[in-house]
Enzyme design. Structure first.
Site, PDB file in Angstrom:
ATOM      1  N   TRP A 270      72.665 -19.589 -21.523  1.00 14.06           N
ATOM      2  CA  TRP A 270      72.076 -18.505 -21.953  1.00 14.06           C
ATOM      3  C   TRP A 270      73.481 -18.260 -23.041  1.00 14.06           C
ATOM      4  CZ3 TRP A 270      69.063 -14.736 -23.888  1.00 14.06           C
ATOM      5  CH2 TRP A 270      70.358 -13.487 -24.563  1.00 14.06           C
ATOM      6  N   MET A 271      73.809 -17.846 -24.590  1.00 13.89           N
ATOM      7  CA  MET A 271      75.177 -17.510 -24.749  1.00 13.89           C
ATOM      8  C   MET A 271      74.647 -15.269 -25.153  1.00 13.89           C
ATOM      9  SD  MET A 271      76.653 -19.134 -28.716  1.00 13.89           S
ATOM     10  CE  MET A 271      75.841 -18.494 -29.801  1.00 13.89           C
TER      11      MET A 271
ATOM     12  N   PHE B  44      83.525 -10.150 -19.031  1.00 13.01           N
ATOM     13  CA  PHE B  44      82.471  -9.474 -20.339  1.00 13.01           C
ATOM     14  C   PHE B  44      83.782  -9.600 -21.935  1.00 13.01           C
ATOM     15  CE2 PHE B  44      79.431  -6.706 -18.938  1.00 13.01           C
ATOM     16  CZ  PHE B  44      78.883  -6.687 -18.414  1.00 13.01           C
ATOM     17  N   SER B  45      83.008  -9.710 -22.667  1.00 10.70           N
ATOM     18  CA  SER B  45      83.544  -9.737 -23.671  1.00 10.70           C
ATOM     19  C   SER B  45      84.965  -8.737 -23.984  1.00 10.70           C
ATOM     20  CB  SER B  45      82.625  -8.897 -25.060  1.00 10.70           C
ATOM     21  OG  SER B  45      81.708  -9.579 -25.635  1.00 10.70           O
TER      22      SER B  45
ATOM     23  N   ASP C 292      77.621 -12.268 -26.860  1.00 13.82           N
ATOM     24  CA  ASP C 292      78.484 -11.934 -28.393  1.00 13.82           C
ATOM     25  C   ASP C 292      79.547 -13.600 -28.517  1.00 13.82           C
ATOM     26  OD1 ASP C 292      77.126  -9.915 -27.269  1.00 13.82           O
ATOM     27  OD2 ASP C 292      79.213  -8.743 -26.452  1.00 13.82           O
TER      28      ASP C 292
ATOM     29  N   GLU D 194      79.286  -0.587 -28.424  1.00 12.73           N
ATOM     30  CA  GLU D 194      79.961  -1.670 -27.818  1.00 12.73           C
ATOM     31  C   GLU D 194      81.550  -2.626 -28.753  1.00 12.73           C
ATOM     32  OE1 GLU D 194      76.465  -2.766 -24.488  1.00 12.73           O
ATOM     33  OE2 GLU D 194      75.953  -3.851 -26.378  1.00 12.73           O
TER      34      GLU D 194
ATOM     35  N   ARG E  44      84.191  -1.995 -21.860  1.00 15.23           N
ATOM     36  CA  ARG E  44      84.559  -2.489 -21.937  1.00 15.23           C
ATOM     37  C   ARG E  44      84.659  -3.323 -23.936  1.00 15.23           C
ATOM     38  NH1 ARG E  44      78.826  -1.645 -21.025  1.00 15.23           N
ATOM     39  NH2 ARG E  44      78.300  -1.944 -22.683  1.00 15.23           N
ATOM     40  N   ASP E  45      85.121  -3.942 -24.222  1.00 17.62           N
ATOM     41  CA  ASP E  45      85.254  -5.527 -24.895  1.00 17.62           C
ATOM     42  C   ASP E  45      86.622  -4.727 -25.801  1.00 17.62           C
ATOM     43  OD1 ASP E  45      82.385  -5.547 -24.268  1.00 17.62           O
ATOM     44  OD2 ASP E  45      81.586  -4.707 -25.580  1.00 17.62           O
TER      45      ASP E  45
END
Ligand code: FRU
Length: 521
Positions: A49-50, A108-109, A52, A234, A182-183
Site C-alpha cells: 500500500w502507498m 506519518f507524512s 502520500d 493535512e 501532523r505532516d
C-alpha cells in the site's frame, strides 16, 4: 520470510535488474511491472500500500521520493516511509524502506531537508546531513481516543538518504492538545536564518521555527477562517514563487482529506505574503483555489532544493474515502502523479498557480504524429493501437457550433473515458461513467466537472497511462487528474465534437515509452 524482508530482497533484485539494464542495450525489454492496471510511466510501489509523497528532497544529483507505505498489505496500515530515487524525475529506482514504525508510533507524512550548514550538528567529517522531519502517530493513544496522538520527530542520513538514524531525543515537537497535528513541511527561511515548519492542525496551520531542526518554537497560525473547511487539513507546504509580473509571492498549499472541490480529498492553495512567521492571504478569505479539479490528486507537496529554483510538485493519484483502498490492483495499490512544475501567472482574476508536467517527460516520446488541421464533427480516430500517450490539441472556439468537444480514450469492449469542454455550460469535464471496472465503489463511475471560462482558443495537453489521465488546459491554467480500470487497456483515441463542429487548429500525439522497460540512464 517476513514481508518487509521480502521487500528488501525484491528491491535488491530490482537494483540488480536496473544495473543490468544500465549495461545492456536499449532494445532489451523485460516483463517487469506488467500486471493489469500497472502504470507504465508513473511511480508505483512494487508491492503493498502507498499513499502520500513524503520527504521530497534533491541532493547530489538525486530526487528523493519517500512515501507513506505499508509493505505487508494492499490497504493502509502501520506506516513506514518507502523510498525511491530518480536522476531525471522520470525513471525511478526502488530502494529499501527508509523509516520503520517504532515505540513512538507509525511514521506519518513529513518532509526532508539538506542541512548544508550542519545547523543540526548531525553532520560529521564534512558529510552534509539530510534531515527528515515526520509525524509520529501513536496507534495505542489513537485507540484510547486520546488527544495527544501525534508528535513531530526527526531522523538523519549521512549517506545520500540510504541509511537513516532517528534522533535519540524524539519527539522534537510535543502534542499541544490537538488531535490532528501532523505532516510537517520544513523549509529554510534565509531572511530570518531559521528553519520554518508549517504543521497541519485539524482546521488550521501552525507555524514553528527553529535554528537547528531540534528545538522548535511556535510562531503563529493561519487559516481557521480562510479557504475550504469541508474536511481535516493535512499535508501543508509553503514556498516563495516569483510571479509572471515579477512580484515575489508566497504560495501556501493546504491539502484537505474530504469535502474538496470534487467531493473527495483535494489540494487547495493560497497566494500571499510571508515574513517567516505570519502568512497574509492576498485574496478574500472565502475564496477557494484548487490545484486540481479532478477526483484523484491528493497530498501533493513540492521538492526541497530542486535545481534552478524549480518548484516541482507531485501527488498521490487517489483519494481517501470513496475508493482508495478498494481499487482493483494487485499486488500494489496506488501510484503518484507525474511530477509537475508550478508557476504563478497573472490572469483576469488575479495571480493563479499554473502547472505543467516536468519537461524531462518529453524524453519518453517515442513516436510523433501530427494531426492535420481540420473541422471536427462527430468523431475522428487519431490512434488505434497505443496506450501510453501524450496528446496536444488546439481548438478554435470562435466559430464553433459544438455543445461539447474533446477527446475520448476507448477499447474494443466499448469502455471509455471522455475528456471534454462543454461550450454551452462553460465546464471542463472527465466522464468515467463507462470506464470499465467500478463495482468496488458506487462513487467511482461518475462525471467530474468544473466551471471554466475559455478564451477563443483552447489548448489541451494530456498524459495517458494504463490507468490514469492527467489533463492540462491552456498551458496549465486548469489541471484535472483521474484514474480508471478498463477491462482491456484503452488503445483507441478519438477527437469528438457533439451537436455541431469545432475547428482543430493543431494537434500532435506522441506514443510514450514505459519507464520500466527501457534502459535506466
Ligand atoms: C494524508 C494523511 C496524512 C497522514 C498520512 C497517514 O493522506 O492522512 O495526514 O500523515 O496520510 O498515512
Amino acid at each position: 520470510m517476513r514481508m518487509a524482508e521480502r521487500l528488501l530482497c525484491c528491491s535488491l533484485i530490482v537494483l540488480l535488474l536496473c544495473s543490468c539494464k544500465q549495461s545492456s542495450s536499449n532494445q532489451e525489454h523485460s516483463d517487469y511491472y506488467s500486471e493489469q492496471h500497472r502504470p507504465e510511466f508513473h511511480f508505483s510501489p512494487e508491492i503493498g500500500w502507498m499513499n502520500d509523497p513524503n520527504g521530497l528532497v534533491y541532493f547530489e544529483g538525486e530526487y528523493h521520493l519517500f512515501y507513506q507505505y505499508y509493505p505487508d498489505s494492499t490497504v493502509w496500515g502501520p506506516m513506514h516511509w518507502g523510498h525511491t530515487v530518480s536522476t531525471d524525475l522520470v525513471h525511478w529506482m526502488h530502494l529499501p524502506v527508509a523509516l520503520y514504525p517504532d515505540s513512538l508510533g507509525y511514521i506519518f507524512s513529513g518532509s526532508a531537508v539538506v542541512d548544508k550548514d550542519n545547523t543540526s550538528g548531525f553532520g560529521s567529517q564534512g558529510q552534509i546531513p539530510l534531515v527528515a522531519i515526520f509525524t509520529h502517530h501513536d496507534p495505542a493513544k489513537a485507540k484510547a481516543e486520546r488527544i495527544d496522538v501525534e508528535t513531530q520527530s526527526i531522523a538523519y542520513s549521512l549517506d545520500k538518504g540510504r541509511i537513516w538514524t532517528k534522533y535519540a531525543a524524539n519527539p522534537v515537537v510535543k502534542n499541544p492538545g490537538i488531535r490532528n497535528f501532523r505532516d510537517p513541511k520544513v523549509l529554510w527561511h534565509e531572511e530570518s536564518k531559521h528553519w520554518i515548519m508549517p504543521i497541519a492542525a485539524h482546521d488550521h496551520l501552525e507555524f514553528y521555527h527553529s535554528p537547528n531542526l531540534k528545538e522548535w518554537t511556535k510562531t503563529g497560525e493561519f487559516g481557521q477562517s480562510h479557504g475550504a473547511h469541508g474536511g481535516v487539513w493535512e499535508c501543508p507546504d509553503i514556498f516563495p514563487l516569483r510571479a509572471s509580473n515579477g512580484a515575489e509571492k508566497w504560495v501556501l498549499i493546504q491539502n484537505m482529506d474530504r469535502g474538496a472541490v470534487n467531493g473527495g480529498s483535494g489540494a487547495q492553495y493560497f497566494v500571499g505574503y510571508f515574513d517567516g512567521t505570519t502568512f497574509i492571504n492576498d485574496n478574500p478569505p472565502e475564496l477557494q483555489l484548487w490545484l486540481d479539479y479532478g477526483a484523484d490528486n491528493y497530498a501533493g507537496v513540492t521538492w526541497f532544493n530542486a535545481p534552478k529554483d524549480r518548484r516541482i510538485f507531485i501527488s498521490w493519484m487517489s483519494q481517501w474515502f470513496d475508493y482508495a483502498q478498494k481499487v482493483p490492483t494487485h499486488p500494489w495499490r496506488s501510484a503518484m502523479t507525474v511530477p509537475r512544475e508550478l508557476s504563478l501567472k497573472e490572469t483576469n482574476a488575479g495571480l493563479r498557480l499554473f502547472q505543467l508536467p516536468v519537461e524531462e517527460l518529453t524524453g519518453l516520446r517515442s513516436d510523433t504524429m501530427t494531426i492535420v488541421k481540420q473541422e471536427i464533427r462527430d468523431s475522428v480516430t487519431i490512434r488505434e493501437a497505443t496506450t501510453l500517450l501524450e496528446l496536444e490539441l488546439e481548438f478554435d472556439l470562435s466559430s464553433s457550433t459544438a455543445t461539447d468537444f474533446g477527446f475520448v480514450l476507448k477499447n474494443k469492449l466499448g469502455e471509455q473515458v471522455i475528456i471534454g469542454y462543454h461550450r454551452i455550460d462553460s465546464t471542463f469535464y472527465i466522464d468515467r461513467t463507462k470506464s470499465g471496472k467500478s463495482s468496488f465503489s458506487d462513487k467511482f463511475a461518475r462525471v467530474d466537472s468544473t466551471p471554466y471560462s475559455a478564451h477563443s482558443t483552447m489548448k489541451i495537453r494530456a498524459f495517458v497511462d494504463v490507468a490514469s489521465v492527467e489533463v492540462f488546459v491552456d498551458d496549465g491554467r486548469l489541471a484535472m487528474t483521474e484514474i480508471f480500470f478498463p477491462n482491456e487497456d484503452f488503445t483507441i483515441t478519438q477527437i469528438f465534437s457533439n451537436g455541431g463542429s469545432v475547428n482543430l487548429q493543431a494537434g500532435r500525439i506522441y506514443a510514450l515509452e514505459s519507464i520500466w522497460k527501457q534502459r535506466m540512464n
